[in-house]
Scaffold this motif. Sequence first.
Motif, PDB file in Angstrom:
ATOM      1  N   SER A 185     -87.375  -8.158 117.380  1.00  0.00           N
ATOM      2  CA  SER A 185     -87.777  -9.453 116.830  1.00  0.00           C
ATOM      3  C   SER A 185     -86.787  -9.946 115.784  1.00  0.00           C
ATOM      4  CB  SER A 185     -89.192  -9.400 116.272  1.00  0.00           C
ATOM      5  OG  SER A 185     -89.431  -8.196 115.641  1.00  0.00           O
ATOM      6  N   MET A 186     -86.150  -8.991 115.093  1.00  0.00           N
ATOM      7  CA  MET A 186     -85.159  -9.401 114.103  1.00  0.00           C
ATOM      8  C   MET A 186     -83.950 -10.042 114.784  1.00  0.00           C
ATOM      9  SD  MET A 186     -83.745  -6.791 111.292  1.00  0.00           S
ATOM     10  CE  MET A 186     -82.453  -6.247 112.403  1.00  0.00           C
ATOM     11  N   GLU A 188     -83.745 -11.424 117.647  1.00  0.00           N
ATOM     12  CA  GLU A 188     -84.022 -12.692 118.294  1.00  0.00           C
ATOM     13  C   GLU A 188     -83.827 -13.855 117.327  1.00  0.00           C
ATOM     14  OE1 GLU A 188     -87.896 -13.229 119.943  1.00  0.00           O
ATOM     15  OE2 GLU A 188     -87.148 -14.679 121.399  1.00  0.00           O
ATOM     16  N   PHE A 189     -84.293 -13.671 116.123  1.00  0.00           N
ATOM     17  CA  PHE A 189     -84.138 -14.765 115.171  1.00  0.00           C
ATOM     18  C   PHE A 189     -82.700 -14.878 114.677  1.00  0.00           C
ATOM     19  CE2 PHE A 189     -84.161 -16.678 111.003  1.00  0.00           C
ATOM     20  CZ  PHE A 189     -84.808 -17.865 111.290  1.00  0.00           C
TER      21      PHE A 189
ATOM     22  N   LEU B  31     -94.756  -9.355 114.088  1.00  0.00           N
ATOM     23  CA  LEU B  31     -93.355  -9.761 113.973  1.00  0.00           C
ATOM     24  C   LEU B  31     -92.985 -10.826 114.999  1.00  0.00           C
ATOM     25  CD1 LEU B  31     -91.541  -6.417 113.222  1.00  0.00           C
ATOM     26  CD2 LEU B  31     -91.815  -8.383 111.729  1.00  0.00           C
ATOM     27  N   VAL B  32     -93.486 -10.654 116.230  1.00  0.00           N
ATOM     28  CA  VAL B  32     -93.149 -11.622 117.266  1.00  0.00           C
ATOM     29  C   VAL B  32     -93.637 -13.010 116.872  1.00  0.00           C
ATOM     30  CG1 VAL B  32     -93.627 -12.327 119.618  1.00  0.00           C
ATOM     31  CG2 VAL B  32     -93.059  -9.957 119.134  1.00  0.00           C
ATOM     32  N   ASN B  35     -91.644 -14.749 114.062  1.00  0.00           N
ATOM     33  CA  ASN B  35     -90.501 -15.550 114.495  1.00  0.00           C
ATOM     34  C   ASN B  35     -90.917 -16.991 114.745  1.00  0.00           C
ATOM     35  OD1 ASN B  35     -88.439 -13.764 114.333  1.00  0.00           O
ATOM     36  ND2 ASN B  35     -88.521 -13.124 116.463  1.00  0.00           N
ATOM     37  N   LEU B  38     -91.048 -18.526 111.448  1.00  0.00           N
ATOM     38  CA  LEU B  38     -89.712 -18.766 110.901  1.00  0.00           C
ATOM     39  C   LEU B  38     -89.097 -20.016 111.514  1.00  0.00           C
ATOM     40  CD1 LEU B  38     -88.000 -15.265 110.647  1.00  0.00           C
ATOM     41  CD2 LEU B  38     -88.834 -16.724 108.814  1.00  0.00           C
TER      42      LEU B  38
END
Lengths: 267, 257, 262
Positions: A185-186, A188-189, B31-32, B35, B38
């Motif tokens: 997930s990290m 991906e951003f 977490l998914v 995002n 974010l």
Amino acid sequence: MKKYISFFRLRFSMELQYRAAALAGVATQFFWGAMEILMFRAFYRTNPGAFPMTLQATCAYVWLQQAFLALFVTWVLENEIFDSILNGNIAYELCRPVNIYNMWFSRNLAMRISGAVLRCIPILLFAAFLPAPYGLMAPAGLTNFFLFFLTLLLGVGVTVAFCMLVYMLCFFTISPMGLRIVTVSMVEFLSGGIIPLPFLPDGVKQIIELLPFASMQNVPLRIYSGDLTGGGTLRALLLQVFWLCILVAAGKILDALAMKKVTVQGG
Amino acid sequence: MKLYGKFFMIHLKSIMQYKTSFLLSCLGQFLVSFNLFLGIYFMFRRFSQVEGFTYSEVLLCCGITLLEFSLAEAFARGFDTFGSIVSRGEFDRILVRPRNEIFQVLGSRIELSRIGRVLQAIVMFIYGIRASHIHWTLTKAAAVALMLLGGAVVFSGFFVIYASICFFTIEGLEFMNIFTDGAREYGKYPVSIYGKKVLQLCTFVIPYALIQYYPLLYLLDTGEAYYALLPLAACLFMLPCLVLWKIGVRHYVSSGS
Amino acid sequence: MITMQDVCKTYKVSKRDAGFSSAFKALFHKEYELIHALDGVSFTIRDGEMVGYIGPNGAGKSSTIKILSGILTPEEGTCLIDGLTPWKNRIEHVKNIGVVFGQRTQLWWDVPVLDSFELLKEIYRIDAHAYRRNLEQLTDMLGLSGLLQTPTRQLSLGQRMRCEIAASLLHDPKILFLDEPTIGLDAVSKLAVRDFILRLNAEKKTTVILTTHDMQDIEALTSRIILIGRGHILLDGNLTDIKEGFASTDEGLASFYQSHNL
């Protein structure tokens, strides 16, 4: 080299077998791209002045991202590899006369490329026929196109090399799942998978652009549309090469350590 | 109801056997969807609003959609993973038991790790409520409850459609993601921002706007009063889904695939 | 009482050859092949009977079991089980049957066996008194006392099969279908399972229909066998019909299969 090519062929014909899945994948990604663009259009309409790229470049970014999705996403890590590390089947792999790092690297590369080759064509074609600025424009120039290709390959290399690090780290952690969730997930951003990096505020953006994640999809997708030009291109290209070397070197070191660990402790 | 309670307890006990893995998947869910947050956050660092909606209003919308989806996914997970239930022959087992199949499929998977996403949704929701200066009344709270109900039903409806198709083929079902994951992903913004055509499509063909955009307008005091009741109308969407399911079961029983 | 009369079941299977060009062709045009899994199958089984249903792989055994348990609808023919047609009155019918699929489990993997049983109690709406009585009886007959608190995944295959059988009998069914109940079991477990089936049949008069490839199961359990091949019933009789003149049942059966080109 030959064995890697034969592996690639195997993957490719497997992909062909699951053509219904590939077709569905194309439809899904086309939808995804369209919605993404409609969203950016809404923001553009509200305040065009705050847009960091041209709308056309943004749309090109989105379409290329969808077309080459299989090349860059990190959530397609191979479960097989995780399982074999966890349950000790890795021992069989060690019996074969190939280097684990090289084999997995080429496997991963083959998987990504074969997945993308089939799917990218219809999406690119579709997108090319959409009216401007919502479609995929022609590349900003011949040099751009060439550089796009080069950086695309480097970007895939960086992505795979990074995934290899995740695999290798699994030898040293008791919970690969956690490691995987956090990194996926990290990445991906930070790689611009959620929103293109130029949309991030100044300060944050400059730092993120230096990270290896920005050397993945961010570079080729922005070079194509001419959003990244001149000195910026050169800098990004050098960064890609730099990160590729660093990640591969780190992976190789971990590989050596992991092999030592496996052979000493018996897995 | 008592039976569902039993199903629930069994799932709870199973999870307790794998606490670490459960916590990790909760974290993953968190977490998914983080995002997602974010993405919204950084877009609004640059733009103050989109098509008339402010940051806090979008967060409210996103929180509600996410909650709707998570509820459906937690409880209708059996339909969402129905392909594996069919291919492993578990559906035969369901058929040799004297209870309604739908109920048994519902009970066969309850995905409690979705709590990670629910938490996230609730945080966004609360922030959205506090920052959007909505004047809260009892009827508005009821409207939110209706949204959650209608949303969970509509998303479950899509899971049921997916499961029904599994009776015929399991190839190429990836496109159903458009209606489930896609709707969750793009439901973060009110449907209207995607343009008039998308709004019409989501009003008359697939009822997403009924569980999201219209009732949201009611909450923000810019919509008609009856908008609050539209999620109930959206529940009707379940009917054709159930018909499709029945057809699927009949096909399964006659072909034994 | 189970009666099956002229039951036919045909499957439509899409043909697909290997190779690149045929894969491409299949994209536009699919060819189907009709497979007659059951072609006029008839038999009658009386209450309390124990029947071995045998035949080579793909002969139609599992189609028959599926039809009898209401999971599959045949195109033609009738089937009545205690006055009910399985595929028409499925819910009503399945209350009276128990099914053990040897290769699959109906127990929840991660929780103690007893929890799975409690769930089945709810599913079949077994009243508390009958449940307790049955559970005690089954625990005793199958020797489950130490196993009920253990999660399924920690059981050995033999232990699991015994629990599996108990799970299918909690609601006191009149008919029990056993699909390869001894597959993969060690000698001790096999004997225990066979012993139990014999006792169940003797004490509760449960009708038992057993499919298996293990001829020792058949020898130990059933006097009557129904042999199916290519969708037809080839033999409805007893073991001696096959065994006659051969050293073992397996040899007799192999020669029977050969003489029918199976």
